[in-house]
Design a protein around this motif. Structure first.
Motif, PDB file in Angstrom:
ATOM      1  N   LYS A  88     -10.894  -1.275  -8.905  1.00 47.02           N
ATOM      2  CA  LYS A  88     -11.566  -0.304  -7.847  1.00 47.02           C
ATOM      3  C   LYS A  88     -12.555  -1.142  -6.878  1.00 47.02           C
ATOM      4  O   LYS A  88     -13.160  -2.083  -7.437  1.00 47.02           O
ATOM      5  CB  LYS A  88     -12.352   0.839  -8.558  1.00 47.02           C
ATOM      6  N   LYS A 103      -2.385  -1.280  -2.825  1.00 45.19           N
ATOM      7  CA  LYS A 103      -3.628  -0.314  -2.778  1.00 45.19           C
ATOM      8  C   LYS A 103      -3.066   1.195  -2.842  1.00 45.19           C
ATOM      9  O   LYS A 103      -2.162   1.603  -2.055  1.00 45.19           O
ATOM     10  CB  LYS A 103      -4.370  -0.639  -1.503  1.00 45.19           C
ATOM     11  N   GLU A 141      -3.648   5.231  -2.051  1.00 49.62           N
ATOM     12  CA  GLU A 141      -4.611   6.189  -1.559  1.00 49.62           C
ATOM     13  C   GLU A 141      -3.993   7.587  -1.458  1.00 49.62           C
ATOM     14  O   GLU A 141      -2.887   7.661  -1.867  1.00 49.62           O
ATOM     15  CB  GLU A 141      -4.530   5.719  -0.054  1.00 49.62           C
ATOM     16  N   SER A 149       0.810  -1.117  -0.016  1.00 50.54           N
ATOM     17  CA  SER A 149      -0.013  -0.015   0.055  1.00 50.54           C
ATOM     18  C   SER A 149       0.986   1.282   0.075  1.00 50.54           C
ATOM     19  O   SER A 149       2.274   1.034   0.401  1.00 50.54           O
ATOM     20  CB  SER A 149      -0.960  -0.061   1.079  1.00 50.54           C
ATOM     21  N   THR A 191      -6.588  -0.418  -6.288  1.00 52.68           N
ATOM     22  CA  THR A 191      -5.587  -1.354  -6.077  1.00 52.68           C
ATOM     23  C   THR A 191      -5.179  -1.801  -7.452  1.00 52.68           C
ATOM     24  O   THR A 191      -5.960  -2.113  -8.462  1.00 52.68           O
ATOM     25  CB  THR A 191      -6.289  -2.597  -5.228  1.00 52.68           C
TER      26      THR A 191
END
Lengths: 119, 107
Positions: free
Chosen positions: B39, B103, B105, B10, B85
């Motif tokens: 998504k 992932k 963000e 991530s 992701t």
């Protein structure tokens, strides 16, 4: 526009057989490899195997003993059966294919169907 | 089976940032490597095929490179729509295998 629709029961009991169908639109059946993949909750993607429209198959060795794929050309449908399911088979199941790409470059996907294995 | 080690698992970045994800294969796979965006609640979408080719209709801020065992996926300028992701996938050997996913963000 390619239409791809997975269908099947959302709940299967342990030790039973999971059966799913992938229906594809006209024009995307013949000469296409159709692949089944799955994604357990919160995890990555797993390749289950593919079926060619002619009926030839190639399965993931880890699942080969429990998996059967079949084709019904009259209905533009590919089917997946997974026998003796356990909780580890709980996942979103996708059918996918390729257009103008290598058969393992999946640029056509169904929306996925969620299957839960539970008593 | 060929193991695909994807990193990081991530990341958090600011809009406009350059984002880089790597994928390492446990053995050489030439350029038989694809990248997907997924998504939440949606099927994956092919972004890059054969390691470095941009899929039709995909914005050019996405790119891929590499060959053999080491591959890189880059978003040149992170946009809000890129929150997702990302998965690498090898098809050099059967079975086809995927990385664990990254992932992405917004910071």
């Amino acid at each position: 526009q390619v239409l791809v629709q997975e269908s099947g029961p959302g709940l299967v009991k342990p030790s039973e057989t999971l059966s799913l169908t992938c229906t594809v639109s006209d024009g995307f059946f013949t000469n296409y490899y159709w692949t089944w993949l799955r994604q357990p909750p919160g995890k990555g993607l797993e390749w289950i195997g593919y079926m060619y429209f002619s009926g030839s198959t190639n399965y993931n060795p880890s699942l080969k003993s429990r998996v059967t794929m079949s084709v019904d050309a009259s209905k533009n449908q590919f089917s997946l059966k997974v026998r003796s399911v356990t909780a580890a088979d709980t996942a979103v199941y996708y059918c996918a294919s390729h257009r103008d790409r290598h058969p393992d470059a999946f640029n056509i996907w169904g929306q996925g169907t969620r299957v839960t294995v539970s008593s | 089976d060929i193991q695909m080690t994807q990193s990081p698992s991530s990341l958090s970045a600011s809009l406009g940032d350059r984002v880089t994800i790597t994928c390492q294969a446990s053995q050489g796979i030439s350029n038989y490597l694809n990248w997907y965006q997924q998504k939440p609640g949606k099927a994956p979408k092919l972004l890059i095929y054969d390691a470095s080719n941009l899929e039709t209709g995909v914005p050019p801020r996405f790119s891929g490179s590499g060959s053999g065992t080491d591959f890189t996926f880059t978003i040149s300028s992170l946009q809000p729509d890129d929150i997702a992701t990302y998965h690498c996938q090898q098809y050099g050997n059967v079975p086809v295998t995927f990385g664990g996913g990254t992932k992405v963000e917004i910071k």
